[in-house]
Design a protein around this motif. Sequence first.
Motif, mmCIF file in Angstrom:
data_model
loop_
_atom_site.group_PDB
_atom_site.id
_atom_site.type_symbol
_atom_site.label_atom_id
_atom_site.label_comp_id
_atom_site.label_asym_id
_atom_site.label_seq_id
_atom_site.Cartn_x
_atom_site.Cartn_y
_atom_site.Cartn_z
ATOM 1 N N GLY A 153 0.857 -1.084 -0.043
ATOM 2 C CA GLY A 153 0.078 0.019 -0.050
ATOM 3 C C GLY A 153 0.834 1.287 0.047
ATOM 4 O O GLY A 153 0.547 2.353 -0.784
ATOM 5 N N LEU A 154 1.703 1.251 0.789
ATOM 6 C CA LEU A 154 2.607 2.523 1.046
ATOM 7 C C LEU A 154 3.363 2.882 -0.425
ATOM 8 O O LEU A 154 3.470 3.925 -1.010
ATOM 9 C CB LEU A 154 3.761 2.373 1.940
ATOM 10 C CG LEU A 154 3.330 2.546 3.415
ATOM 11 C CD1 LEU A 154 4.470 2.001 4.297
ATOM 12 C CD2 LEU A 154 2.914 3.871 3.858
ATOM 13 N N ALA A 155 4.009 1.714 -1.057
ATOM 14 C CA ALA A 155 4.474 1.774 -2.555
ATOM 15 C C ALA A 155 3.677 2.540 -3.310
ATOM 16 O O ALA A 155 3.745 2.954 -4.211
ATOM 17 C CB ALA A 155 5.456 0.659 -2.881
ATOM 18 N N LEU A 156 2.538 1.882 -3.436
ATOM 19 C CA LEU A 156 1.290 2.009 -4.618
ATOM 20 C C LEU A 156 0.902 3.551 -4.368
ATOM 21 O O LEU A 156 1.062 4.036 -5.290
ATOM 22 C CB LEU A 156 0.250 1.246 -4.207
ATOM 23 C CG LEU A 156 -0.017 -0.194 -5.251
ATOM 24 C CD1 LEU A 156 -0.921 -1.088 -4.898
ATOM 25 C CD2 LEU A 156 0.212 0.271 -6.543
ATOM 26 N N ILE A 157 0.673 4.068 -3.239
ATOM 27 C CA ILE A 157 0.329 5.384 -2.958
ATOM 28 C C ILE A 157 1.602 6.459 -3.536
ATOM 29 O O ILE A 157 0.973 7.363 -4.099
ATOM 30 C CB ILE A 157 0.081 5.721 -1.559
ATOM 31 C CG1 ILE A 157 -1.290 4.917 -1.104
ATOM 32 C CG2 ILE A 157 -0.168 7.165 -1.230
ATOM 33 C CD1 ILE A 157 -1.950 4.991 0.091
ATOM 34 N N LEU A 158 2.780 6.066 -2.909
ATOM 35 C CA LEU A 158 3.852 6.727 -3.423
ATOM 36 C C LEU A 158 4.129 6.941 -5.045
ATOM 37 O O LEU A 158 4.266 7.985 -5.599
ATOM 38 C CB LEU A 158 5.158 6.434 -2.912
ATOM 39 C CG LEU A 158 5.271 6.663 -1.521
ATOM 40 C CD1 LEU A 158 6.719 5.847 -0.849
ATOM 41 C CD2 LEU A 158 5.477 8.063 -1.079
ATOM 42 N N SER A 159 3.905 5.629 -5.592
ATOM 43 C CA SER A 159 4.034 5.336 -7.029
ATOM 44 C C SER A 159 2.918 6.420 -7.962
ATOM 45 O O SER A 159 3.176 6.729 -8.796
ATOM 46 C CB SER A 159 3.930 3.930 -7.567
ATOM 47 O OG SER A 159 5.017 3.214 -6.878
ATOM 48 N N VAL A 160 1.667 6.213 -7.148
ATOM 49 C CA VAL A 160 0.603 6.803 -7.989
ATOM 50 C C VAL A 160 0.863 8.620 -8.019
ATOM 51 O O VAL A 160 0.754 9.129 -8.812
ATOM 52 C CB VAL A 160 -0.747 6.744 -7.422
ATOM 53 C CG1 VAL A 160 -1.781 7.485 -7.896
ATOM 54 C CG2 VAL A 160 -1.429 5.048 -7.656
ATOM 55 N N GLY A 161 1.282 8.999 -6.686
ATOM 56 C CA GLY A 161 1.862 10.345 -6.718
ATOM 57 C C GLY A 161 2.695 10.817 -7.627
ATOM 58 O O GLY A 161 2.755 11.881 -8.325
ATOM 59 N N PHE A 162 3.817 9.725 -7.984
ATOM 60 C CA PHE A 162 4.800 9.920 -9.187
ATOM 61 C C PHE A 162 4.128 10.072 -10.407
ATOM 62 O O PHE A 162 4.621 10.981 -11.196
ATOM 63 C CB PHE A 162 6.068 9.259 -8.907
ATOM 64 C CG PHE A 162 6.644 9.246 -7.653
ATOM 65 C CD1 PHE A 162 6.950 10.518 -6.955
ATOM 66 C CD2 PHE A 162 7.284 8.065 -7.022
ATOM 67 C CE1 PHE A 162 7.816 10.527 -5.906
ATOM 68 C CE2 PHE A 162 7.772 8.048 -5.766
ATOM 69 C CZ PHE A 162 8.243 9.447 -5.258
ATOM 70 N N ILE A 163 3.245 9.011 -10.690
ATOM 71 C CA ILE A 163 2.918 8.981 -11.956
ATOM 72 C C ILE A 163 2.068 10.061 -12.574
ATOM 73 O O ILE A 163 2.117 10.238 -13.569
ATOM 74 C CB ILE A 163 2.154 7.313 -11.903
ATOM 75 C CG1 ILE A 163 3.389 6.272 -11.844
ATOM 76 C CG2 ILE A 163 1.473 7.283 -13.429
ATOM 77 C CD1 ILE A 163 2.674 4.843 -11.545
ATOM 78 N N VAL A 164 1.226 10.407 -11.623
ATOM 79 C CA VAL A 164 0.191 11.435 -12.104
ATOM 80 C C VAL A 164 0.822 12.710 -12.450
ATOM 81 O O VAL A 164 0.235 13.458 -13.066
ATOM 82 C CB VAL A 164 -0.801 11.703 -10.877
ATOM 83 C CG1 VAL A 164 -1.622 10.663 -10.621
ATOM 84 C CG2 VAL A 164 -0.292 12.141 -9.624
ATOM 85 N N ALA A 165 2.077 12.968 -11.859
ATOM 86 C CA ALA A 165 2.949 14.115 -12.252
ATOM 87 C C ALA A 165 3.545 14.117 -13.715
ATOM 88 O O ALA A 165 3.871 14.939 -14.434
ATOM 89 C CB ALA A 165 3.807 14.312 -11.254
ATOM 90 N N ILE A 166 3.617 12.653 -14.033
ATOM 91 C CA ILE A 166 4.166 12.399 -15.395
ATOM 92 C C ILE A 166 3.595 13.351 -16.650
ATOM 93 O O ILE A 166 4.175 13.998 -17.488
ATOM 94 C CB ILE A 166 4.383 10.930 -15.913
ATOM 95 C CG1 ILE A 166 5.381 10.247 -14.789
ATOM 96 C CG2 ILE A 166 4.840 10.922 -17.391
ATOM 97 C CD1 ILE A 166 5.536 8.843 -15.118
ATOM 98 N N PRO A 167 2.130 13.238 -16.706
ATOM 99 C CA PRO A 167 1.546 13.831 -18.005
ATOM 100 C C PRO A 167 1.720 15.406 -17.978
ATOM 101 O O PRO A 167 2.127 16.188 -19.118
ATOM 102 C CB PRO A 167 0.044 13.604 -17.951
ATOM 103 C CG PRO A 167 0.067 12.434 -16.894
ATOM 104 C CD PRO A 167 1.189 12.396 -16.221
ATOM 105 N N ARG A 168 1.812 16.046 -16.785
ATOM 106 C CA ARG A 168 2.023 17.509 -16.623
ATOM 107 C C ARG A 168 3.555 17.933 -17.102
ATOM 108 O O ARG A 168 3.773 18.921 -17.812
ATOM 109 C CB ARG A 168 1.800 17.767 -15.073
ATOM 110 C CG ARG A 168 1.959 19.528 -15.080
ATOM 111 C CD ARG A 168 1.760 19.996 -13.553
ATOM 112 N NE ARG A 168 2.895 19.278 -12.419
ATOM 113 C CZ ARG A 168 2.461 18.545 -11.617
ATOM 114 N NH1 ARG A 168 1.091 17.984 -11.357
ATOM 115 N NH2 ARG A 168 3.223 17.940 -10.852
ATOM 116 N N ASP A 169 4.301 16.887 -16.560
ATOM 117 C CA ASP A 169 5.965 17.168 -16.992
ATOM 118 C C ASP A 169 6.237 17.083 -18.279
ATOM 119 O O ASP A 169 6.910 17.717 -18.941
ATOM 120 C CB ASP A 169 6.873 16.404 -16.120
ATOM 121 C CG ASP A 169 6.719 16.430 -14.661
ATOM 122 O OD1 ASP A 169 6.393 17.705 -14.189
ATOM 123 O OD2 ASP A 169 7.037 15.636 -13.976
ATOM 124 N N VAL A 170 5.678 16.012 -18.919
ATOM 125 C CA VAL A 170 5.563 15.886 -20.532
ATOM 126 C C VAL A 170 4.984 17.114 -21.112
ATOM 127 O O VAL A 170 5.620 17.376 -22.131
ATOM 128 C CB VAL A 170 4.999 14.465 -20.930
ATOM 129 C CG1 VAL A 170 4.911 14.227 -22.436
ATOM 130 C CG2 VAL A 170 5.608 13.423 -20.172
#
Length: 403
Positions: A153-170
């Motif tokens: 759970g901890l890793a998943l929540i951290l990962s989702v926080g990182f992944i949702v930032a990718i479209p904005r960065d791209v």
Amino acid sequence: MSREFARRIAFTIGALLLFRLGTQIPIAGLNISTYSPMLDFIGRLSVFALGLIPYLTAAIFVRLLSVVWRGLSSLERSGEAGRRKIARVTLGLTLCLAAFQAYGIASTLATIPGLVRNPDGWFVMTATTSMVGGVFVLVWLSEQITRHGIGNGLALILSVGFIVAIPRDVAGIVGLLESGALSGNLVLAHAMFWVLLVAVMVLVEGACRNIRVEFGALDTGRRQLPAREAVLPIKLNSAGFLIPVTVAPWIFFLPLALAGLVMGADHPLVAAAYRHLQLGQPAHLILVSIAVFVLAFIYTAYVIDPEYTAKSLAQRNGIVSGVAPGEATAAYLDRVVSLTTVVGAVYLTALQVIPGVFDLYGIGLPYSMVVNGGAALVVVCTALDIKAQVRDVSLTNPGGVRR
């Protein structure tokens, strides 16, 4: 797909959607609609603004304390009751850290003209309570995902926080490309570099040194377990990423902060030290590299304690093939773990210094997610963990026979 597997997937997706919903609920009392100069910053001030950082910091501190305090280490290995005590201590420390951070943020927001409708003590109290509550909701949610869903759970929540930032960065990088502010060759080189690095991460995280272990026949009450062979896997990266990389900057920034309190932040020596230790400076790269390398060895020694492992093998009537039991086994395991950890420590150090090296040579991209090896490693490890759990749920045995 079994019904249990489908239920776990649905639960995980629902929990992650709940997490994303919480990131869109702003702190009560903010005048968002009429305060446009800081709209992007305000958009991050949700009830989950602190994320899991206070909990992770508390967990890392308790884990480091167990490395140097044998009593705490023994408590952790004493069974479920000991682990529950450590969990309560971790949550208590999380409460203190979250309250301190939330109060600081709320107090700062109250001083910004026009941002808060009623910048009084009531706003500071309610905002602090909201953010602290958000931390504990995320901790509870992560535990539910681990228990009833798929993955950690901890890793998943951290990962989702990182992944949702990718479209904005791209999208930001595409905008800079269109305006001519970035070179297309540089962006292509970064894309190829990260594809290659992710492949290396998958290879390293799945690689381990297997030590052959032989177990003699063992009596367990009325039953007798026959002699058998097994392997003791030692991962190349047994230290993980969070503890070495999170603690490394503390080693020199905490003494520097104390020097600033004693000598004054404007003292020439303190000011020069802060200037040379900024991200991207050669001194910062060198010191962080050394600290991460050393911490990887220290934490691996805690995770894989050769003496404890040798004692556990002896209690189960097991020996490492070709090695005498007892001290000889402990010495052999210590040598193997040390040699293996060299590879893992170099690997972690390289991931940590990637952003600094890019900045030092002026070839970085202006978005931390794109040049953050740690975020990529968390996402890769989470994906590998989910893959392993899905395989365990979907298959009945290692031979691959489906349910």
